[in-house]
Design a protein around this motif. Structure first.
Motif, PDB file in Angstrom:
ATOM      1  N   TYR A  56       0.820  -1.223   0.000  1.00 48.19           N
ATOM      2  CA  TYR A  56       0.000   0.000   0.000  1.00 48.19           C
ATOM      3  C   TYR A  56       0.847   1.263   0.000  1.00 48.19           C
ATOM      4  O   TYR A  56       0.457   2.287  -0.558  1.00 48.19           O
ATOM      5  CB  TYR A  56      -0.963   0.011   1.195  1.00 48.19           C
ATOM      6  CG  TYR A  56      -2.116  -0.939   1.008  1.00 48.19           C
ATOM      7  CD1 TYR A  56      -3.045  -0.710  -0.013  1.00 48.19           C
ATOM      8  CD2 TYR A  56      -2.276  -2.066   1.825  1.00 48.19           C
ATOM      9  CE1 TYR A  56      -4.097  -1.592  -0.211  1.00 48.19           C
ATOM     10  CE2 TYR A  56      -3.332  -2.950   1.632  1.00 48.19           C
ATOM     11  CZ  TYR A  56      -4.244  -2.716   0.607  1.00 48.19           C
ATOM     12  OH  TYR A  56      -5.277  -3.571   0.408  1.00 48.19           O
ATOM     13  N   LEU A 106       1.741   1.943  -3.512  1.00 45.36           N
ATOM     14  CA  LEU A 106       0.533   2.414  -4.204  1.00 45.36           C
ATOM     15  C   LEU A 106       0.263   3.889  -3.875  1.00 45.36           C
ATOM     16  O   LEU A 106       0.005   4.703  -4.766  1.00 45.36           O
ATOM     17  CB  LEU A 106      -0.678   1.553  -3.811  1.00 45.36           C
ATOM     18  CG  LEU A 106      -2.052   2.039  -4.314  1.00 45.36           C
ATOM     19  CD1 LEU A 106      -2.113   2.064  -5.826  1.00 45.36           C
ATOM     20  CD2 LEU A 106      -3.177   1.151  -3.772  1.00 45.36           C
ATOM     21  N   ILE A 107       0.361   4.249  -2.570  1.00 47.84           N
ATOM     22  CA  ILE A 107       0.116   5.644  -2.139  1.00 47.84           C
ATOM     23  C   ILE A 107       1.162   6.574  -2.756  1.00 47.84           C
ATOM     24  O   ILE A 107       0.854   7.665  -3.234  1.00 47.84           O
ATOM     25  CB  ILE A 107       0.087   5.749  -0.587  1.00 47.84           C
ATOM     26  CG1 ILE A 107      -1.155   5.031  -0.047  1.00 47.84           C
ATOM     27  CG2 ILE A 107       0.114   7.205  -0.122  1.00 47.84           C
ATOM     28  CD1 ILE A 107      -1.107   4.690   1.430  1.00 47.84           C
TER      29      ILE A 107
END
Length: 648
Positions: A63, A66-67
Motif C-alpha cells: 500500500y 501504491l500511495i
C-alpha cells in the motif's frame, strides 16, 4: 474560438485560457502554471522509481508503494478523469479522456504504477505544449487586439481630455499626437497626415492621407499632430470587424478537419472494443493464458491508439495558417478556404482596382464641331456625380467639383453601359459605345482603334464627342502573375472595360486569357465555362459589384477590403491592402498549411500502426506506447507551429 474544448482532445487546454493575457510577464506566469502539475508529478515519479530500483527500501511496497505512486498520479491524472466524467455526462462516452483514464487506471490495477503515472504525465506535458501552441497561434490575433488603444484624447471645447475609447461618440474629434495609435475609425480633419497601417494591411510603408479621407482604428500617426472626426462606434470599427472575422475563422472547418473529428468518434469506440478483445479472446486459444499479461497488452493498445496527435495538430495547423495569413494582411474566413486556396488551379481576375490602380485620369476630351465643350462637360460631370465608378472620379478631377445648379431628371444607370438623364428636357448619355448603339446614336468612330477607356457623350439623340480615360497598372501586378504561373496556376482576366484596353493590360502582364466588354452576367458565364473544366477557381475582384462571380467561384478573394464592409461580408478571403502580390502569397500559405496537416496525419498513423502491431504482439511496453501517443502528438504540434515561422 472563445473555447478550445471542441478543438482539442484534452484537459489542460481549457483549464488555462490565455485569451486575456496581457504582457510578457503574465504569459510567462501562465506557461509556468501549465507545467506545475507535471513538475510535481515528475518529481514524485522519479522518487518512486529511485526507491524501486536504485535505492531499494524494504518499506516501499504494498500500500505504501501504491500511495507513493498515487500521489504522483493525482496532479496529472485528476483533471483528465474529471474531463472523462464530464464527457460521459454530455453523452460523449468514448472520449480521449476516457481512453487515457482506463489505460492508466488499468496499469494501476495490475500494479504497473510507474507506467501508469508516466503515461498520464507525458500526456499532460503534451497538453501543456498544446496550450502553449494554441496561445502562440492566438498571438497574431492578440497583437491585432492590442492595436486598439484603451484611451484616446478627445477635443472638448478648447480642452483636450483623455477618455476611454469605447465611450467616444460618433462626431467627436480625436486629437492624435505623432506616434499615437488611432482608437476609432474616422475622417481626417487635418490637411494631410502620414500613417503606419501595418496593423491592418501587414505593410509597414507610410500611407499619406488627405483632408476628408477615411482613417481607421489601429493606424499609427507618424509625423504631425492630426485631428480626426469619429465616424464609427468603437465596437463597429473596421479593426473590430477584422478581429471578429479572424476569431470566427476557426468555426469554418476544413474537410480534412471535419473528417478527422468524425473519424475520432467512430475510431475511439472501435479501439476500446478491440482492446477488450485483445484482453479476453486469447483465453479461448492459448493454454498458458495469463489475464495480467493480456490486460497489459490491451492497455498498451489503448494508449497507442489515442487519436490525440490528430485531434490536436490538425486544427492547430489550420489555425497557424490563418494566423500566418493575417500577419501578412490576408484575412481567411475559415480553414476550409485555406484548403481550397491550396488546390486552386485557375485564378480569374477583375481588372480595375485588382491589377490596375483604379485611379483613372482623363487623357483627352475630343468634341465634334459645333458643340459647347464646357457646357457639355459641366452636364456630364453633374451626371457622373451620381456614380461611384472610378471613371466618375476621373471626370470630377478633370472638370472640377460637380455643379449642383445643373437640373438632372430621370437619372438612370444602365448596368455595364453607363448613365443617362434628362437635361433641359432632352436626353444626355455618357457611357461606352454599347450605350450609344443601344440608344441608336450614329457615330463614325471605330472604338477598337482607341486603346484607352472611352466615355462617349450624346445629347438630344446626337453624338457629341468622347473622353479617353486611362488607368495605370500596379507595379506588383507583373511579378504576382509570374509567381502564379510558376506555381502552375492559370490566369484569366475578365473586365467590363473595352476589349482593346483589357487585351493591352493582359499582354503587358502576360495573363493567359482576357475578355473585355463584359456585363456582370457575362462574367458569371465565363466563370461557369472555366469551372466546367473541373478546375478549382479563385476569383479576385472588389467583392461588391462582382458579388455574383465571387459567390460562384470556389473561393472569392476581395482586394482592398479596408475600403468596404460589403467586401468583408462577400468574400471568403480579404486582401487588406490592394497588393496583387498577396494573391500568390495566399495560395502559398494554403499549400504550406495543407502540406503540414497531411505530414501530421501520415506521421501519426505511421508511428501508431507500427507500435500497435508491436503492442498487440507483446513486443512493445507502456514506454513505447507513451512515445507513440505523446511523442507523436508533440512532434505534430511542433510541426504545426512551424507554419507561423515560415517566410513566404
Amino acid at each position: 474560438m472563445a473555447h478550445e474544448h471542441e478543438e482539442s482532445c484534452c484537459a489542460p487546454v481549457h483549464e488555462h485560457d490565455h485569451s486575456h493575457d496581457h504582457g510578457h510577464e503574465h504569459d510567462e506566469n501562465g506557461t509556468l502554471k501549465l507545467f506545475i502539475p507535471s513538475i510535481i508529478s515528475f518529481v514524485l515519479l522519479l522518487a518512486g522509481i529511485a526507491l524501486d530500483n536504485w535505492i531499494p527500501q524494504t518499506w516501499f511496497k504494498g500500500y505504501v508503494r501504491l500511495i507513493g505512486y498515487g500521489a504522483a498520479y493525482i496532479p496529472v491524472g485528476l483533471p483528465v478523469i474529471k474531463d472523462a466524467f464530464k464527457s460521459i455526462q454530455s453523452g460523449d462516452f468514448f472520449s480521449e479522456f476516457f481512453l487515457m483514464g482506463i489505460a492508466t487506471l488499468g496499469a494501476f490495477a495490475i500494479a504497473e504504477y510507474p507506467e501508469g503515472v508516466a503515461v498520464m504525465l507525458f500526456y499532460s506535458v503534451g497538453e501543456a505544449f498544446q496550450s502553449m501552441a494554441v496561445a502562440k497561434a492566438k498571438g497574431n490575433i492578440k497583437t491585432l487586439l492590442d492595436q486598439r488603444p484603451d484611451q484616446v484624447s478627445v477635443l472638448q471645447g478648447e480642452e483636450i481630455v483623455t477618455v476611454r475609447a469605447e465611450t467616444v461618440s460618433i462626431g467627436d474629434i480625436i486629437h492624435l499626437k505623432p506616434g499615437e495609435k488611432l482608437g476609432l475609425d474616422g475622417q481626417l480633419l487635418s490637411e494631410t497626415a502620414s500613417f503606419n497601417t501595418s496593423a491592418l494591411t501587414g505593410e509597414s510603408k507610410p500611407d499619406t492621407k488627405r483632408k476628408g479621407e477615411t482613417v481607421l482604428a489601429g493606424m499609427i500617426n507618424l509625423n504631425t499632430v492630426s485631428r480626426v472626426q469619429v465616424t464609427t462606434a468603437y465596437k463597429d470599427s473596421k479593426l473590430s470587424k477584422i478581429l471578429e472575422l479572424v476569431q470566427n475563422a476557426t468555426a469554418q472547418k476544413a474537410p480534412t478537419e471535419l473528417f478527422i473529428r468524425k473519424f475520432a468518434k467512430i475510431y475511439t469506440p472501435i479501439v476500446v472494443f478491440l482492446a477488450i478483445a485483445i484482453c479476453l479472446l486469447p483465453a479461448l486459444f492459448t493454454d498458458d493464458y495469463l489475464f495480467r499479461d493480456w490486460l497489459y497488452r490491451a492497455l498498451i493498445f489503448l494508449v497507442i491508439s489515442c487519436p490525440c496527435a490528430l485531434v490536436i495538430s490538425i486544427p492547430l495547423g489550420y489555425f497557424g495558417g490563418i494566423g500566418a495569413a493575417s500577419r501578412n494582411g490576408i484575412l481567411i474566413k475559415g480553414s476550409n478556404y485555406l484548403d481550397v486556396l491550396a488546390q486552386a488551379r485557375h485564378v480569374v481576375m477583375d481588372k480595375t482596382g485588382t491589377l490596375t490602380e483604379g485611379v483613372f485620369r482623363v487623357q483627352e476630351a475630343i468634341f465634334q464641331p459645333g458643340w459647347d465643350k464646357n457646357e457639355l462637360l459641366k452636364w456630364v460631370n453633374a451626371l457622373e456625380s451620381h456614380s461611384t465608378h472610378p471613371v466618375a472620379t476621373a471626370i470630377h478631377e478633370y472638370a472640377g467639383p460637380a455643379d449642383r445648379s445643373v437640373k438632372l431628371e430621370n437619372i438612370e444607370e444602365v448596368a455595364g453601359h453607363g448613365l443617362k438623364a434628362d437635361v433641359n428636357g432632352k436626353e444626355l448619355l455618357a457611357g461606352n459605345f454599347k450605350l450609344m448603339d443601344k440608344a441608336g446614336i450614329v457615330h463614325h468612330l471605330d472604338p477598337s482603334g482607341i486603346v484607352h477607356t472611352v466615355i462617349a457623350i450624346a445629347y438630344d439623340g446626337r453624338f457629341a464627342g468622347y473622353l479617353t480615360i486611362a488607368d495605370s497598372i500596379k507595379p506588383e501586378a507583373g511579378p504576382a502573375i509570374r509567381r502564379l504561373h510558376e506555381a502552375h496556376v492559370k490566369t484569366t482576366l475578365l473586365s467590363g472595360d473595352k476589349e482593346t484596353v483589357v487585351q493591352h493590360v493582359a499582354k503587358e502582364l502576360g495573363i493567359g486569357k482576357a475578355f473585355g466588354d463584359l456585363l456582370p452576367e457575362d462574367k458569371v458565364s465565363k466563370v461557369k465555362e472555366i469551372k466546367a473544366g473541373n478546375e478549382i477557381v479563385a476569383f479576385v475582384g472588389d467583392g461588391v459589384n462582382d458579388a455574383p462571380v465571387v459567390a460562384l467561384s470556389d473561393v472569392g478573394i476581395a482586394m482592398g477590403g479596408l475600403g468596404s464592409d460589403a467586401t468583408i461580408e462577400t468574400a471568403d478571403v480579404v486582401i487588406q491592402d490592394d497588393n496583387p502580390a498577396k494573391i500568390p502569397l495566399a495560395i502559398a500559405i494554403g499549400k504550406a498549411t495543407r502540406k503540414i496537416v497531411w505530414q501530421n496525419i501520415g506521421l501519426a498513423f505511421g508511428v501508431k500502426a507500427i507500435v500497435l502491431i508491436l503492442g498487440a504482439g507483446g513486443l512493445a511496453t507502456m514506454w513505447e506506447a507513451v512515445f507513440a501517443d505523446v511523442g507523436v502528438a508533440l512532434l505534430a504540434i511542433l510541426n504545426a507551429v512551424r507554419i507561423q515561422r515560415m517566410k513566404f
